[in-house]
Write a protein that holds these residues in place. Structure first.
Motif, short mmCIF file in Angstrom:
data_model
loop_
_atom_site.label_atom_id
_atom_site.label_comp_id
_atom_site.label_asym_id
_atom_site.label_seq_id
_atom_site.Cartn_x
_atom_site.Cartn_y
_atom_site.Cartn_z
N GLU A 179 0.27 9.57 -0.03
CA GLU A 179 -0.34 8.75 0.95
C GLU A 179 -1.79 9.38 0.94
O GLU A 179 -2.82 8.63 1.01
N ILE A 180 -1.98 10.57 1.42
CA ILE A 180 -3.21 11.24 1.61
C ILE A 180 -4.05 11.35 0.34
O ILE A 180 -5.35 10.71 0.35
N ARG A 181 -3.36 11.59 -0.69
CA ARG A 181 -4.02 11.67 -2.09
C ARG A 181 -4.51 9.93 -2.38
O ARG A 181 -5.72 9.86 -2.93
N GLY A 182 -3.73 9.31 -2.09
CA GLY A 182 -4.16 7.82 -2.22
C GLY A 182 -5.45 7.24 -1.46
O GLY A 182 -6.23 6.63 -1.93
N LEU A 183 -5.36 7.69 -0.33
CA LEU A 183 -6.29 7.52 0.76
C LEU A 183 -7.76 7.91 0.27
O LEU A 183 -8.87 7.46 -0.13
N GLY B 246 0.80 -1.11 -0.06
CA GLY B 246 0.04 0.05 0.03
C GLY B 246 0.85 1.35 -0.05
O GLY B 246 2.06 1.25 0.06
N PRO B 247 0.29 2.38 -0.04
CA PRO B 247 1.04 3.46 0.12
C PRO B 247 2.12 3.80 1.13
O PRO B 247 1.69 3.29 2.19
N GLN B 248 3.12 4.34 0.69
CA GLN B 248 4.28 4.10 1.45
C GLN B 248 4.39 5.69 2.21
O GLN B 248 4.16 6.74 1.52
N VAL B 249 5.28 5.82 3.33
CA VAL B 249 5.42 7.07 4.16
C VAL B 249 6.73 7.10 4.42
O VAL B 249 7.43 6.13 4.66
N GLY C 164 1.39 7.13 10.95
CA GLY C 164 0.09 7.37 10.18
C GLY C 164 0.32 9.18 10.50
O GLY C 164 0.09 9.70 9.13
N ASP C 165 0.99 9.48 11.60
CA ASP C 165 0.91 11.06 11.49
C ASP C 165 2.14 11.50 10.60
O ASP C 165 1.90 12.70 9.93
N ARG C 166 2.97 10.61 9.98
CA ARG C 166 3.91 11.15 9.14
C ARG C 166 3.17 11.13 7.43
O ARG C 166 3.94 11.60 6.57
N TRP C 167 1.95 10.79 7.51
CA TRP C 167 1.31 11.13 6.15
C TRP C 167 1.03 12.48 5.91
O TRP C 167 0.83 12.92 5.04
#
Length: 748
Positions: free
Chosen positions: A398-402, A78-81, A190-193
């Motif tokens: 990551e946020i765009r993918g979410l 999934g999306p990486q951070v 998650g905060d690092r997204w």
């Protein structure tokens, strides 16, 4: 029919039965084999997914599934951070290089996760409570907010239904598996997204687009219209070769765009193909006149090769190094509705003039989406010191993918028996006029703030209310009141890559993501509040990045509609009507471009001399094959697009879905003095038959005022007599056509 014919009919029926039975057995066997192969495929995806250099898009194209399906099987893909705050990359670094190091991935939503109960918003703004009067998230104008506050006066307070001891999943059709939506990783991972992509922001362009000369061609009649005049061409069967040869024997080489207004030549041999897309690809890849080739490239602002779309394809060719042309469908802009090429050309002229009043440097580009994004970019603040003069930041991948995975677009739902009667007393269609233009006055800007369940629970009720009225996107656990008897309010994932359904059964609990406008609606709907628990959320600073752009487009739309009503010449009236629809498309598809879906590249290759299938590009999958060519497509993932703002598109879509249920009409009831509300929840339970984006289909006639303003409901179809309730899309579209014809005949 006599007894002899009946007996013969029975014998014939038995013959059909006997033919069906072995085919059913064969189908069952094939289904079992297909299920077995799918299981093998999924296991291979899981096995290959543990390879340290495995990528979801490579596996997806090889397996013939979506990237989301791969991530569901292998969550680590999934999306990486980034491990720490992002550093500025080298100008030559690619998005893939920025994410080379493996990091914690998106997680599936956990239904057991603790949530924070959302407050009862119906009483949050009542006079005398001391609560602040706050504006809603991008979902309407100030008058809509006042009417939302008025809902508290018109509905009885009801305690939230207690959550059941165990979650009740939404019903899923037999043999299918509901999608799992991703969630943000817990804690610091998650905060690092939450950061803006470095060196990536939407800035006002410092150049003017190059204008392209256009021609308009009816391939059924051969009529061609361009700036130099009108001629009738002999196009034969209207193949690519015949069109290019005939057109460029008539018009100069600087005509670079040919719009097909009627005839759809790419469908001429559709009966020879199983799918329309294959027929289109076959037409695009047909033989070319001497000297012509498929376009390879033409600079940074150009796309090379063909776009294989089943109804509105784009073909791109070149002759030598300097002459380039596109053949496109005018259906991208509007339904020409039988207009001749001269009228269609006049519509484009009127469109340009209407936009020129607001943009001195307006250029009509190939599609409404390209035009819309270009015009919007020219409304970005440029004055030094102005807010966002340095550009609107693009959120992390990551946020765009979410948002891509959790924010749907229009609501499409067919409600069938036993939810509604098998026979209904009538059929009525109401459609919101220029709906999306109603929901652009406020949008989220900048990097969102994360609001976890714990953070939400720690807020005061005022802070919770402010957050729920801000531009936002929430992960929620929803419990429907036990005695609920109307349509569903919030979207939940259904089987399929981008499919959504709307749970409605009382007492049901499900977990989903929803925009702030819809969460607001569920909490303060005019019937009964739903129980909402906040699990996680994104809250943006409130801004108006779309407002100036949308207001200019609304003004152009209104001026063209006025011309269509008062002009003395019928052709000019028709051209103005078409131009107003083009403005609608510019806004509608312009908003869609902000969503920035994963980039899909398509292409075609010629078969070998003996019909051998050529090697397709790495990571691509075969999508079609004809007598001469194969077509392929490849998922390129999320590009570093400076105009990628899915938060804006998601906010508009959420607000439009909420308004489909309850919205202001801008008119007050003369008896009560209160605002008149419209939407599905203001019609009787059991009367809603379908939703289609901005349209409601009902068995009772909606009596809502229409002023011709954006967001108003217009009656488009009506049959005031008993109908059989449609149970399939085919039956629905038959009734839709009949309803529109009946209303048109009634108004004559």
């Amino acid at each position: 029919m006599d007894a002899k014919e009946f007996t013969a009919g029975l014998a014939s029926l038995r013959e059909v039965r006997d033919e069906i039975k072995p085919l059913e057995r064969q189908l069952a066997k094939l289904q079992a084999e297909l299920d077995k192969l799918r299981a093998q495929r999924d296991e291979k995806v899981r096995t290959l997914g543990v390879y340290e250099k495995a990528k979801a898009d490579r596996l997806a194209t090889s397996a013939g599934v979506s990237v989301i399906d791969v991530v569901a099987l292998v969550p680590s893909l999934g999306p990486q951070v980034p491990v720490s705050a992002p550093v500025e990359p080298s100008p030559t670094s690619s998005a893939a290089e920025d994410r080379a190091e493996a990091q914690p991935s998106a997680q599936a939503i956990k239904e057991s996760a603790a949530g924070a109960l959302a407050p009862d918003l119906r009483s949050s703004g009542q006079p005398g409570t001391g609560a602040p009067v706050v504006e809603p998230q991008a979902g309407g104008d100030a008058d809509e907010h006042q009417e939302l506050q008025a809902d508290a006066d018109t509905t009885e307070a009801a305690a939230p239904s207690p959550a059941p001891t165990a979650p009740v999943p939404a019903p899923v059709p037999s043999g299918t598996q509901e999608r799992e939506l991703p969630s943000i990783p817990e804690g610091e991972a998650g905060d690092r997204w939450f950061y803006a992509e470095p060196n990536l922001a939407s800035k006002r362009p410092n150049f003017k687009q190059a204008a392209r000369q256009m021609a308009f061609l009816d391939t059924a009649t051969g009529v061609l219209v361009w700036q130099g005049g009108t001629v009738t061409l002999d196009l034969g069967r209207a193949s690519v070769a015949e069109i290019l040869s005939a057109v460029y024997a008539t018009v100069p080489a600087d005509v670079e765009r040919i719009y097909v207004t009627a005839g759809d030549p790419w469908h001429r041999d559709a009966e020879r193909h199983q799918f329309l897309k294959d027929a289109v690809a076959d037409w695009l890849n047909g033989p070319l006149p001497q000297g012509w080739t498929v376009e390879a490239s033409r600079g940074k602002d150009r796309q090379a090769g063909h776009l294989v779309h089943p109804r509105n394809p784009v073909g791109r060719w070149q002759r030598g190094k300097d002459q380039h042309t596109e053949i496109r469908s005018v259906g991208e802009w509007f339904d020409a509705a039988g207009a001749d090429p001269a009228t269609v050309r006049e519509a484009f002229v009127l469109l340009w003039k209407a936009l020129k009043r607001h943009w001195d440097d307006v250029v009509l580009m190939g599609s409404p989406s390209q035009t819309g994004r270009d015009l919007w970019s020219r409304t970005i603040p440029a004055k030094a010191g102005a807010r966002w003069a340095d550009g609107f930041p693009v959120m992390s991948q990551e946020i765009r993918g979410l948002l891509h995975a959790t924010a749907g677009q229009g609501r499409t739902e067919l409600i069938t028996p036993p939810r509604v009667p098998e026979r209904v007393p009538g059929w009525y269609e109401v459609d919101r006029t220029f709906a999306y233009a109603k929901h652009t006055w406020s949008s989220g800007v900048g990097v969102p703030q994360r609001v976890t369940a714990a953070a939400f629970a720690a807020m005061s009720e005022k802070e919770q209310t402010d957050a729920l009225f801000a531009p936002s996107h929430w992960q929620v656990r929803v419990t429907i009141p036990k005695d609920w008897n109307h349509v569903g309010l919030l979207p939940a994932p259904a089987p399929g890559e981008r499919s959504w359904h709307y749970p409605y059964e009382g007492g049901q609990t499900f977990v989903t993501w929803a925009g702030g406008a819809e969460v607001n609606l569920a909490l303060r709907n005019p019937l009964q509040p739903w129980r909402i628990e906040i699990l996680d959320g994104l809250v943006w600073e409130k801004g108006d990045p779309l407002k100036g752009w949308a207001n200019k487009l609304k003004d152009a739309w209104q001026s063209l509609r006025a011309q269509a009503e008062v002009h003395g010449d019928e052709r000019q009236r028709q051209a103005a009507r078409l131009a107003s629809r083009a403005v609608r498309s510019i806004l509608l598809y312009g908003i869609g471009t902000f969503a920035q879906r994963p980039r899909i590249t398509t292409g075609s290759l010629e078969l070998g001399a003996s019909g051998e299938v050529p090697e397709i590009p790495d990571g691509a999958r075969l999508t079609g094959i004809s007598d001469t060519h194969v077509t392929w497509e490849r998922n390129g993932g999320f590009a570093r697009d400076p105009y990628a703002h899915p938060e804006w598109a998601a906010g508009v879509w959420s607000a439009a879905r909420a308004a489909l249920l309850s919205a202001s009409t801008g008119t007050k009831d003369p008896e009560t003095g209160k605002p008149v509300k419209a939407g599905a929840l203001h019609l009787p339970a059991g009367s809603i038959l379908a939703f289609r984006t901005d349209a409601i289909y009902s068995s009772v006639r909606p009596d809502w005022p229409y002023r011709g303003e954006p967001g108003d409901y217009l009656l488009k179809g009506a049959m005031a007599w008993e109908q059989t309730t449609p149970t399939t899309d085919e039956e629905f579209y038959v009734l839709q056509d009949l309803g529109r014809q009946a209303l048109e005949a009634d108004e004559l």
